[in-house]
Design a protein around this motif. Sequence first.
Motif, PDB file in Angstrom:
ATOM      1  N   ARG A 115      49.566  52.701  40.630  1.00 33.77           N
ATOM      2  CA  ARG A 115      49.315  52.338  42.025  1.00 33.77           C
ATOM      3  C   ARG A 115      49.335  50.825  42.190  1.00 33.77           C
ATOM      4  O   ARG A 115      48.670  50.105  41.448  1.00 33.77           O
ATOM      5  CB  ARG A 115      47.963  52.893  42.470  1.00 33.77           C
ATOM      6  N   VAL A 116      50.089  50.374  43.170  1.00 30.43           N
ATOM      7  CA  VAL A 116      50.071  48.957  43.563  1.00 30.43           C
ATOM      8  C   VAL A 116      49.506  48.922  44.981  1.00 30.43           C
ATOM      9  O   VAL A 116      50.202  49.211  45.954  1.00 30.43           O
ATOM     10  CB  VAL A 116      51.470  48.328  43.500  1.00 30.43           C
ATOM     11  N   ARG A 117      48.235  48.588  45.073  1.00 29.58           N
ATOM     12  CA  ARG A 117      47.508  48.621  46.345  1.00 29.58           C
ATOM     13  C   ARG A 117      47.322  47.188  46.846  1.00 29.58           C
ATOM     14  O   ARG A 117      46.667  46.376  46.190  1.00 29.58           O
ATOM     15  CB  ARG A 117      46.161  49.307  46.138  1.00 29.58           C
ATOM     16  N   ALA A 118      47.913  46.893  47.973  1.00 28.81           N
ATOM     17  CA  ALA A 118      47.730  45.583  48.598  1.00 28.81           C
ATOM     18  C   ALA A 118      46.418  45.617  49.369  1.00 28.81           C
ATOM     19  O   ALA A 118      46.340  46.177  50.469  1.00 28.81           O
ATOM     20  CB  ALA A 118      48.897  45.268  49.520  1.00 28.81           C
ATOM     21  N   GLY A 119      45.372  45.027  48.803  1.00 32.14           N
ATOM     22  CA  GLY A 119      44.048  45.144  49.383  1.00 32.14           C
ATOM     23  C   GLY A 119      43.937  44.614  50.792  1.00 32.14           C
ATOM     24  O   GLY A 119      43.129  45.110  51.602  1.00 32.14           O
ATOM     25  N   GLU A 120      44.755  43.629  51.131  1.00 31.47           N
ATOM     26  CA  GLU A 120      44.691  43.038  52.467  1.00 31.47           C
ATOM     27  C   GLU A 120      44.960  44.075  53.560  1.00 31.47           C
ATOM     28  O   GLU A 120      44.405  43.976  54.662  1.00 31.47           O
ATOM     29  CB  GLU A 120      45.697  41.891  52.574  1.00 31.47           C
ATOM     30  N   VAL A 121      45.816  45.039  53.252  1.00 29.10           N
ATOM     31  CA  VAL A 121      46.173  46.066  54.229  1.00 29.10           C
ATOM     32  C   VAL A 121      44.955  46.886  54.630  1.00 29.10           C
ATOM     33  O   VAL A 121      44.827  47.328  55.781  1.00 29.10           O
ATOM     34  CB  VAL A 121      47.269  46.988  53.651  1.00 29.10           C
ATOM     35  N   PHE A 122      44.046  47.082  53.680  1.00 33.50           N
ATOM     36  CA  PHE A 122      42.882  47.925  53.923  1.00 33.50           C
ATOM     37  C   PHE A 122      41.655  47.101  54.322  1.00 33.50           C
ATOM     38  O   PHE A 122      40.525  47.574  54.257  1.00 33.50           O
ATOM     39  CB  PHE A 122      42.623  48.783  52.686  1.00 33.50           C
ATOM     40  N   ARG A 123      41.942  45.871  54.743  1.00 33.15           N
ATOM     41  CA  ARG A 123      40.951  45.031  55.412  1.00 33.15           C
ATOM     42  C   ARG A 123      41.529  44.674  56.782  1.00 33.15           C
ATOM     43  O   ARG A 123      41.997  45.557  57.494  1.00 33.15           O
ATOM     44  CB  ARG A 123      40.626  43.803  54.549  1.00 33.15           C
ATOM     45  N   ARG A 182      45.360  44.941  61.266  1.00 37.13           N
ATOM     46  CA  ARG A 182      45.286  44.675  62.697  1.00 37.13           C
ATOM     47  C   ARG A 182      46.626  44.229  63.269  1.00 37.13           C
ATOM     48  O   ARG A 182      46.851  44.309  64.477  1.00 37.13           O
ATOM     49  CB  ARG A 182      44.220  43.605  62.956  1.00 37.13           C
ATOM     50  N   ASP A 183      47.528  43.764  62.409  1.00 36.89           N
ATOM     51  CA  ASP A 183      48.853  43.305  62.812  1.00 36.89           C
ATOM     52  C   ASP A 183      49.882  44.111  62.026  1.00 36.89           C
ATOM     53  O   ASP A 183      50.010  43.936  60.813  1.00 36.89           O
ATOM     54  CB  ASP A 183      48.992  41.806  62.516  1.00 36.89           C
ATOM     55  N   MET A 184      50.590  44.995  62.681  1.00 32.58           N
ATOM     56  CA  MET A 184      51.512  45.886  61.972  1.00 32.58           C
ATOM     57  C   MET A 184      52.584  45.125  61.193  1.00 32.58           C
ATOM     58  O   MET A 184      53.030  45.572  60.141  1.00 32.58           O
ATOM     59  CB  MET A 184      52.155  46.877  62.949  1.00 32.58           C
ATOM     60  N   ARG A 185      52.982  43.971  61.702  1.00 32.79           N
ATOM     61  CA  ARG A 185      54.009  43.193  61.003  1.00 32.79           C
ATOM     62  C   ARG A 185      53.452  42.580  59.720  1.00 32.79           C
ATOM     63  O   ARG A 185      54.119  42.562  58.689  1.00 32.79           O
ATOM     64  CB  ARG A 185      54.588  42.144  61.944  1.00 32.79           C
ATOM     65  N   GLU A 186      52.226  42.061  59.802  1.00 34.56           N
ATOM     66  CA  GLU A 186      51.593  41.534  58.595  1.00 34.56           C
ATOM     67  C   GLU A 186      51.330  42.652  57.595  1.00 34.56           C
ATOM     68  O   GLU A 186      51.526  42.489  56.389  1.00 34.56           O
ATOM     69  CB  GLU A 186      50.280  40.826  58.949  1.00 34.56           C
ATOM     70  N   SER A 187      50.872  43.794  58.086  1.00 35.69           N
ATOM     71  CA  SER A 187      50.628  44.935  57.212  1.00 35.69           C
ATOM     72  C   SER A 187      51.890  45.321  56.457  1.00 35.69           C
ATOM     73  O   SER A 187      51.862  45.546  55.236  1.00 35.69           O
ATOM     74  CB  SER A 187      50.129  46.125  58.036  1.00 35.69           C
ATOM     75  N   LEU A 188      53.015  45.376  57.158  1.00 39.69           N
ATOM     76  CA  LEU A 188      54.259  45.757  56.499  1.00 39.69           C
ATOM     77  C   LEU A 188      54.676  44.711  55.470  1.00 39.69           C
ATOM     78  O   LEU A 188      55.150  45.059  54.379  1.00 39.69           O
ATOM     79  CB  LEU A 188      55.367  45.966  57.534  1.00 39.69           C
TER      80      LEU A 188
END
Length: 376
Positions: A56-64, A68-74
Amino acid sequence: MPPTFDITRKDAMAMPVRPIDPAAFDFARYEAFAAEADARFHAFLQQQDGIAVWQRVRAGEVFRDACRDMRESLRWQIGALQRTLDYRTDAPTYLEPWYGIGTTAAAFGATYEWLPGQAPVVMPAYASVADIPNQLEPRPAEEVPILRYTLETIEYFLSATQGRVPISWCDLQAPINAVGGIVELGQFLELCYDEPQRAQQILGALRDEIIRFTRRQSALLGNTLARPGHGFASSRAGMGIALSTDNLVMISPAMLAEFCSTDCAQLGAAFGGVGIHSCGNWARWIDTVKSIPNLCIVDGAFSPQTDPGFNDAATFRDALVGTGIILHARIVGDRAEVMSRVRQLWKPGLKLIVGTHIEDPAEQHATYEEIHALDG
């Protein structure tokens, strides 16, 4: 010293990644990588027993608060896809339209509070159980900002990736978890004792909304859908729906059977099987959980670096061996720690997915090979 849980880390399972713009990503390379992993995952699902490994490569920022910003999440999630290419895995890293855990309750009026640097906090729709109407009616997704944003995120992910990357549903949560977005959980648990039928009606309304909104997402995702979803090894070859059910540890096994089993079984019937996750040590509940109709997979933590209240390997192993129910084991730790835990878990007759989080590619490759050597 033996490994322990690191309370200074924001996310025990996260891995550092570098955000990448979709235009700069090699989708063809990832598409080929994911297709090979999908094939291995499909083969594993067809077996009576065996082991699969999900690095698993989990980008922790996504789950914080990056959610809130779909573009940043992607961008963060594509960074995770890029890093995945360094590893060996039997299930691909997939995208998630993750937007907190209040999705289902939002249809009934729950809202979010955003604290700096954190995931959104779910604010219950009602101050008291006395305020909850006798008939809970969800609002259409278009009228609910959280639901609308989730659907828009899926559409954006599909467009930006040209539909070439697996994408899961959002993090819907089981009814017993989602109910905390209807009313404060302690009040609801009192209701389970005082008015059990009313409590079941509220959970049933949440179940029906999960089915409705999950089908809405499925229609958008089409053949990119990775199942069972959030927190689980998932694939376009996968099955079932993953439900975070952490509040099971707040009730007895008997209450779990009375208030949760039927709803989870019906969700499994709707989506080709159900997967149950809980954080913490939930070994005392495994016999009740494994009796849920349509159960196909359970998930938990099996090392102290994953969760300070990790699960006993032998209890889960012995409960699930020979059942065909997959044990999905999250194991944070180095090669020695992972192998120690896997040897405790593995027994012929078990279907086991080992979730690893090893950052060094050479060490991860060696761990992958050593795990697979256990089942020949």
